[in-house]
Scaffold this active site. Structure first.
Site, short mmCIF file in Angstrom:
data_model
loop_
_atom_site.label_atom_id
_atom_site.label_comp_id
_atom_site.label_asym_id
_atom_site.label_seq_id
_atom_site.Cartn_x
_atom_site.Cartn_y
_atom_site.Cartn_z
CB SER A 82 -81.86 -8.48 28.91
OG SER A 82 -82.38 -7.18 28.78
CG ASP A 211 -84.99 -6.45 36.10
OD1 ASP A 211 -84.80 -5.29 35.68
OD2 ASP A 211 -84.77 -7.47 35.44
CG HIS A 240 -81.98 -6.23 33.58
ND1 HIS A 240 -83.19 -6.85 33.33
CD2 HIS A 240 -81.38 -6.09 32.36
CE1 HIS A 240 -83.32 -7.08 32.04
NE2 HIS A 240 -82.24 -6.64 31.43
#
Length: 259
Positions: A82, A211, A240
């Site tokens: 991320s 995601d 995610h």
């Protein structure tokens, strides 16, 4: 386990907390098999200091550089998830690959999320302005909503994500600096395209095509055209948080790449 000072705010050191385990070729895991594994907490989060300044990718990359230099890491694999993929990308763009053998981007934030005239694939500024307003008004409520999308909890809750795992993530998230939580949102709009062009080591991208936080078509799917030596592993239906929900697939891809 230890800390290193990466700067000062007023009378206090800004310290980055890290853990260093086992032996072998170093693998640096940014955020949270025969390898030396180093993990660390970004400033403002976990056990690191919570200053009110330094929430931008130049500083985040400088913090990583300080850690890599302090530990004198060589031939390291740097792995980000991320926002951590921004550290990997900006570090390689700014400091080069003298200490790095490979890089891994899991649920990546590059190349560039903001919609502009030369980046029509991006997302509108108003979306991020709304995130900032919500996070400022009620950080815990905003974080709960973020985690709903982080895990695709409506679809995967009770199967790939337990209620207890979700609650543990929430507890950890709200322990972060409130200032850092809000200040990090604008960093999502960082343009990494120039950094990507400078990367000269092999890069593994692992991304879920479901995601909801960093949409696959605006992030991972675009990277093969922007990095010289890249391998893209797409996880079908992955949210995610693929490192949690699809652990075996992520670990298999990572270990194959490290070999």
């Amino acid at each position: 386990m230890g800390t290193i000072a990466v700067g000062r705010e007023n009378s206090d050191d800004i310290e980055i907390y890290y853990e260093d385990h086992v032996a072998g070729p170093p693998v640096v895991l940014i955020h949270g098999a025969g390898c030396r594994v180093i993990t660390y907490d970004r400033r403002g989060f976990g056990k690191s200091s919570q200053p009110t300044t330094g929430y931008d990718y130049d500083t985040f990359a400088a913090d990583l550089h300080a850690l890599m230099s302090y530990l004198d890491l060589r031939d390291a694999v740097i792995v980000g998830h991320s926002m951590g993929t921004g550290e990997v990308t900006r570090y390689l763009g700014s400091y080069g690959s003298a200490r790095v053998a490979k890089g891994v981007l899991i649920s990546p934030i590059p190349p560039f999320l903001l919609q502009t005239s030369d980046n029509p694939e991006g997302l509108p500024q108003s979306l991020f302005d709304g995130f900032i307003q919500s996070a400022q008004a009620d950080p815990p409520a905003w974080m709960k909503g973020f985690l709903d999308n982080f895990y695709n909890y409506d679809a995967l809750g009770g199967t790939l994500v337990s209620e207890q795992a979700f609650q543990a993530s929430f507890n950890l998230a709200v322990s972060a600096s409130a200032a850092a939580t809000v200040a990090c949102i604008p960093t999502w709009l960082t343009d990494f395209r120039a950094d990507l062009a400078k990367i000269d080591v092999p890069i593994l991208v692992i991304d879920g095509n479901a995601d909801r936080v960093l949409p696959y078509d605006k992030t991972g799917a675009r990277l093969p055209g922007l990095i010289k030596d890249v391998r893209l592993v797409t996880i079908e239906g992955g949210p995610h948080a693929i490192a949690w929900t699809h652990t075996d697939q992520v670990n298999r891809a990572l270990l194959d790449f490290l070999a």
